[in-house]
Enzyme design. Structure first.
Site, PDB file in Angstrom:
ATOM      1  N   ASP A  56       0.836  -1.203   0.000  1.00  0.00           N
ATOM      2  CA  ASP A  56       0.000   0.000   0.000  1.00  0.00           C
ATOM      3  C   ASP A  56       0.871   1.253   0.000  1.00  0.00           C
ATOM      4  OD1 ASP A  56      -2.182  -1.687   0.183  1.00  0.00           O
ATOM      5  OD2 ASP A  56      -2.407  -1.434   2.355  1.00  0.00           O
ATOM      6  N   ARG A  57       0.309   2.330  -0.483  1.00  0.00           N
ATOM      7  CA  ARG A  57       1.046   3.603  -0.557  1.00  0.00           C
ATOM      8  C   ARG A  57       1.688   3.965   0.782  1.00  0.00           C
ATOM      9  NH1 ARG A  57       0.335   9.036  -3.104  1.00  0.00           N
ATOM     10  NH2 ARG A  57      -1.313   8.196  -4.438  1.00  0.00           N
TER      11      ARG A  57
END
Length: 215
Positions: A56-57
């Site tokens: 995930d970012r």
């Protein structure tokens, strides 16, 4: 520069210590991403490396990239067959009951115009399992080690929030948000048939230190 973040490199693989806030794939707004900056990781090769999996970012830590298509296929097969060992650290916004356990909670994607999409626990969803172990507590927060057996989207974040009742600190979707999301892919071990396994540990994240969790 991304080359400053390389934890491992050989002729077929690169492992990066991905910073939190930098997405793997190019976002719709055209902001920077690992894929968009992959030319920084060519080194002596003409071909840009390609990510084998995703983080995930706002998750930091070990990200595997393949340096050629054949290696990518082999690594992807190892992930799909469950032969890759992944280790995560997370700071949770509550203290779980017990010292360790397994969360077996199938996940499904739901979406709405108002709220966008998110993952939820759903008996009809895809099988998802995460093992966890309590390491220590500071105040009303806990540091846990996590060992996901599957690799579903947002798996750890949903398993902590729904399965354990202790969301990841800073999680803006499944937790209370506020500050950095404290989830770190600390270790990755990828077996290889004809070479030594890739076995990498990412440095302790500074965001954890700022939250009071020293190494």
């Amino acid at each position: 520069m991304l080359d400053d973040l390389v934890l491992f490199i050989d002729g077929e693989a690169i492992v990066l210590d991905k910073p939190a806030g930098l997405p793997v794939d190019p976002p719709r707004d055209g902001s920077p991403s690992i894929v968009g900056r992959a030319d920084e990781l060519r080194f002596t090769f003409l071909r840009e490396p390609t990510p084998v999996h995703r983080l995930d970012r706002d998750t930091s830590g070990c990200l595997l990239l393949a340096r050629n298509p054949k290696a990518h296929a082999r690594f992807q097969q190892a992930f799909e067959q469950g032969r890759v060992t992944k280790r995560y650290l997370a700071v949770l916004d509550a203290i779980p009951d017990g010292e360790s356990g397994e969360i077996d909670l199938p996940l499904a994607k739901v979406s709405s115009i108002e709220d966008g999409w998110r993952m939820v626990g759903d008996p009809a969803g895809k099988p998802s399992r995460t093992n966890w172990r309590l390491l220590r507590t500071v105040g009303d927060r806990a540091l846990v080690a996590l060992f996901p057996e599957t690799g579903r989207t947002h798996q750890i974040r949903v398993h902590m929030a729904e399965g354990l009742g202790c969301p990841v600190a800073g999680d803006p979707v499944y937790g209370r948000g506020g500050g950095a999301m404290l989830l770190h892919a600390t270790g990755l071990m990828v077996p290889r048939d004809n070479k030594p396994a890739i076995d990498v540990t990412a440095p302790w994240p500074t965001s954890f230190v700022a939250a009071g969790f020293e190494e």
